[in-house]
Structures are given as structure tokens and as C-alpha cells.
Design a protein around this motif. Structure first.
Motif, PDB file in Angstrom:
ATOM      1  N   ALA A 131      33.495  29.013  38.539  1.00  0.00           N
ATOM      2  CA  ALA A 131      33.378  30.074  39.539  1.00  0.00           C
ATOM      3  C   ALA A 131      32.232  29.781  40.488  1.00  0.00           C
ATOM      4  O   ALA A 131      31.247  29.125  40.125  1.00  0.00           O
ATOM      5  N   SER A 132      32.366  30.275  41.702  1.00  0.00           N
ATOM      6  CA  SER A 132      31.297  30.132  42.684  1.00  0.00           C
ATOM      7  C   SER A 132      30.223  31.174  42.432  1.00  0.00           C
ATOM      8  O   SER A 132      30.470  32.232  41.832  1.00  0.00           O
ATOM      9  N   GLU A 133      29.023  30.899  42.909  1.00  0.00           N
ATOM     10  CA  GLU A 133      27.894  31.805  42.707  1.00  0.00           C
ATOM     11  C   GLU A 133      28.173  33.184  43.284  1.00  0.00           C
ATOM     12  O   GLU A 133      27.745  34.202  42.731  1.00  0.00           O
ATOM     13  N   ASP A 134      28.900  33.243  44.402  1.00  0.00           N
ATOM     14  CA  ASP A 134      29.161  34.534  45.045  1.00  0.00           C
ATOM     15  C   ASP A 134      30.394  35.251  44.485  1.00  0.00           C
ATOM     16  O   ASP A 134      30.781  36.301  44.981  1.00  0.00           O
ATOM     17  N   LYS A 135      31.035  34.676  43.454  1.00  0.00           N
ATOM     18  CA  LYS A 135      32.177  35.272  42.746  1.00  0.00           C
ATOM     19  C   LYS A 135      33.455  35.321  43.587  1.00  0.00           C
ATOM     20  O   LYS A 135      34.446  35.903  43.157  1.00  0.00           O
ATOM     21  N   ARG A 136      33.452  34.670  44.717  1.00  0.00           N
ATOM     22  CA  ARG A 136      34.610  34.771  45.598  1.00  0.00           C
ATOM     23  C   ARG A 136      35.633  33.666  45.369  1.00  0.00           C
ATOM     24  O   ARG A 136      36.751  33.734  45.876  1.00  0.00           O
ATOM     25  N   LEU A 137      35.254  32.655  44.596  1.00  0.00           N
ATOM     26  CA  LEU A 137      36.182  31.586  44.235  1.00  0.00           C
ATOM     27  C   LEU A 137      36.157  31.406  42.727  1.00  0.00           C
ATOM     28  O   LEU A 137      35.098  31.218  42.136  1.00  0.00           O
ATOM     29  N   ASN A 176      37.638  43.703  37.403  1.00  0.00           N
ATOM     30  CA  ASN A 176      36.551  44.670  37.359  1.00  0.00           C
ATOM     31  C   ASN A 176      35.287  44.139  38.028  1.00  0.00           C
ATOM     32  O   ASN A 176      34.783  44.714  38.996  1.00  0.00           O
ATOM     33  N   TYR A 177      34.770  43.011  37.514  1.00  0.00           N
ATOM     34  CA  TYR A 177      33.449  42.547  37.920  1.00  0.00           C
ATOM     35  C   TYR A 177      33.455  41.699  39.193  1.00  0.00           C
ATOM     36  O   TYR A 177      32.518  41.756  39.989  1.00  0.00           O
ATOM     37  N   TYR A 178      34.491  40.887  39.368  1.00  0.00           N
ATOM     38  CA  TYR A 178      34.510  39.997  40.531  1.00  0.00           C
ATOM     39  C   TYR A 178      35.177  40.654  41.739  1.00  0.00           C
ATOM     40  O   TYR A 178      34.893  40.273  42.874  1.00  0.00           O
ATOM     41  N   VAL A 179      36.085  41.594  41.478  1.00  0.00           N
ATOM     42  CA  VAL A 179      36.806  42.233  42.572  1.00  0.00           C
ATOM     43  C   VAL A 179      36.290  43.655  42.803  1.00  0.00           C
ATOM     44  O   VAL A 179      35.555  43.915  43.752  1.00  0.00           O
ATOM     45  N   TYR A 180      36.607  44.569  41.907  1.00  0.00           N
ATOM     46  CA  TYR A 180      36.353  45.993  42.120  1.00  0.00           C
ATOM     47  C   TYR A 180      34.892  46.310  42.402  1.00  0.00           C
ATOM     48  O   TYR A 180      34.573  47.083  43.311  1.00  0.00           O
TER      49      TYR A 180
END
Length: 284
Positions: free
Chosen positions: A201-207, A268-272
Motif C-alpha cells: 500500500a502507498s503511504e497515503d492509502k490511495r493505492l 472502513n480505514y482506507y476509504v470511509y
């Protein structure tokens, strides 16, 4: 989520797209929908096709009734996007007929999606596109259910995971751990001895990149093994899959709990908990 944020949050349905690249669309969509349904969050799903070409093994009526073409949603923004794998193991990326469209969609997702989860072939394709690291092709297919190990127990994507857990793999491609380590913005969150990186995963959680198949049904590897038997004669028996390693016996299913937890954590954690209430405020 702390008490103050919980008391003041605005709630709306999550908008999630599934770009389905598999020829058997119905089987794949059901597998991912099952994982996405295990959450109290309301999730609106768009099933997306990359082009208007007739897919193999899927009725045209099903595609017409349930799928939208990417061009029809290109102006929409999403909280989450899942890009499935594809049976393109031995093709160079540039030889994939829709590679140009695929790169367009990956760049689009960086601007229009809070968090994108790339699965199997799509995970390696995205690593190549965004970071220039190409996969190597293994001499033998990595096929079976392998023991994986958590590398970062504090990352929210792995919250609730056991230190060691099982997940199916079915791929020829592999990107080395050294290549992943050379990309500062990426973290390898789980890996196996046999297959290397599993969740990245990327640091910013977007990938998010998942090289295996936590979505697989109990008999998915069995069907692949039987298909390979009919086409190339002597495939290796999927590792740690059949009881007593005997393809005449039932599969051992020991990955579905962690697969469900992975997608629940992602939603939950990466999206919402990171997506803006107004998706028009989504930043690149």
C-alpha cells in the motif's frame, strides 16, 4: 474514530466501482460483491467494463443490464475502486489490446478515486505504470494457498489479522521485494516465503496492491487446475489446497475470514474514514 468525530460525521453511501477485466464476469463480480457486503456501510456499486467488446463466458444480456462502459462514468468520482486481475500472464503490457485505455484509467483513478485496490495482474500492471518496475515471469505458476506473514501489524489495513494467515495465489508474474523496497512511498504489509509481496500500500492509502486472490471461492483453484489439465497436460497441483495434496479430494478452505477482513478494513480505514463527504472535493 474518536467520539467527537463520530458524533458530528455526515453519512452517505460509499460509491465504489469494480472494473472487471476477467472473461467470466459473473463469477468474479459475485466474489468481490460478497466481500464488499460484509460491512455496515451502505455501498453503491458500479460494475464497469473497459470497452464494448463482447467478453468470453458472459452473456451479452448480463453485460447490457448490469455494466457501464468506463467512458460513461469517466466524469464521476468514487470513494473506492477495485480493478480485477486478468488472464494476461505472458503478454507484455504494451501487447495487451486495451493497455492504452488501462493506463488512461489508472491515471484517471488518481484524480477521481479516494482509494484504488488493484488485484493480481492489475497490481503488477499498476506498479509498472506508476513506478516503472516490471514483473518477472516465473518458470512455474505460483498456484495454491500459501502462508503469509504480517509485516506491519499497526497498519489499519491489517487490523485484526493473525501474524500468519493463508491466502490463495494464482500467477506467473512476480515483482521482487527489492523493487518494492526501492519505492519510498510504498510499504509491503504482508508477504510469503514462496511468493514475495502479497499486500502493498502507498503511504497515503490511495493505492493498494494485492497480488493474490482473497476473493476466490472454495473451488476456484480446482477449476483452474482442471482447465490447465485440459490445455497443457501436466500442471502442478495447487500447493496446500487439496486434502492430502490429492486432487481427487476436497479443497481445504482456510483463507475466507482474512479475505473478508481485508476488504472490510479497506472500506472502513482506507476509504470511509479518509474520503471527503463531497466527492467533488477529492484532490489529486
Amino acid at each position: 474514530m474518536d467520539t467527537e468525530r463520530a458524533a458530528t460525521q455526515d453519512i452517505r453511501p460509499m460509491e465504489v466501482g469494480i472494473l472487471n477485466l476477467m472473461p467470466n464476469k459473473m463469477e468474479t463480480e459475485e466474489q468481490f460483491l460478497r466481500l464488499l457486503s460484509n460491512t455496515p456501510l451502505q455501498v453503491n456499486i458500479d460494475l464497469i467494463r473497459i470497452d464494448n467488446q463482447a467478453p468470453k463466458n458472459t452473456p451479452a444480456a448480463h453485460m447490457d443490464n448490469f455494466y457501464v462502459e468506463f467512458d460513461d462514468v469517466a466524469n464521476k468520482k468514487y470513494d473506492g475502486l477495485i480493478v480485477t486481475g486478468a488472464p494476461l500472464a505472458h503478454l507484455a503490457y504494451q501487447d495487451v489490446k486495451y493497455w492504452e485505455k488501462m493506463t488512461l484509467i489508472m491515471d484517471w483513478a488518481r484524480r477521481h478515486v479516494q482509494s484504488t485496490l488493484f488485484s493480481c495482474w492489475a497490481a503488477h500492471a499498476a506498479i509498472y505504470h506508476f513506478f516503472g518496475k516490471n514483473r518477472q515471469i516465473r518458470d512455474h505458476k505460483l498456484s495454491g494457498v500459501y502462508r503469509h506473514f504480517v509485516q506491519n501489524e499497526h497498519d489499519e489495513l491489517l487490523r485484526g489479522f493473525d501474524p500468519a494467515f493463508y491466502a490463495p495465489q494464482s500467477r506467473y508474474g512476480e515483482i521482487s521485494l527489492a523493487d518494492y523496497a526501492s519505492i519510498p512511498e510504498l510499504n509491503v504489509l504482508a508477504k510469503s516465503d514462496e511468493g514475495g509481496a502479497y499486500i502493498v500500500a502507498s503511504e497515503d492509502k490511495r493505492l493498494v496492491f494485492v497480488t493474490g486472490h482473497p476473493e476466490y471461492d472454495p473451488d476456484s483453484l480446482k477449476q483452474e487446475y482442471q482447465r490447465d489439465l485440459s490445455t497443457n497436460g501436466q500442471p502442478q497441483i495447487p500447493v496446500n489446497y487439496f486434502v492430502d495434496n490429492d486432487p481427487n479430494k476436497d479443497p481445504m478452505v482456510n483463507w475466507r475470514a482474512h479475505g473478508s477482513l481485508l476488504f472490510t478494513n479497506w472500506l472502513n480505514y482506507y476509504v470511509y474514514q479518509n474520503t471527503p463527504y463531497d466527492l467533488d472535493q477529492l484532490s489529486e
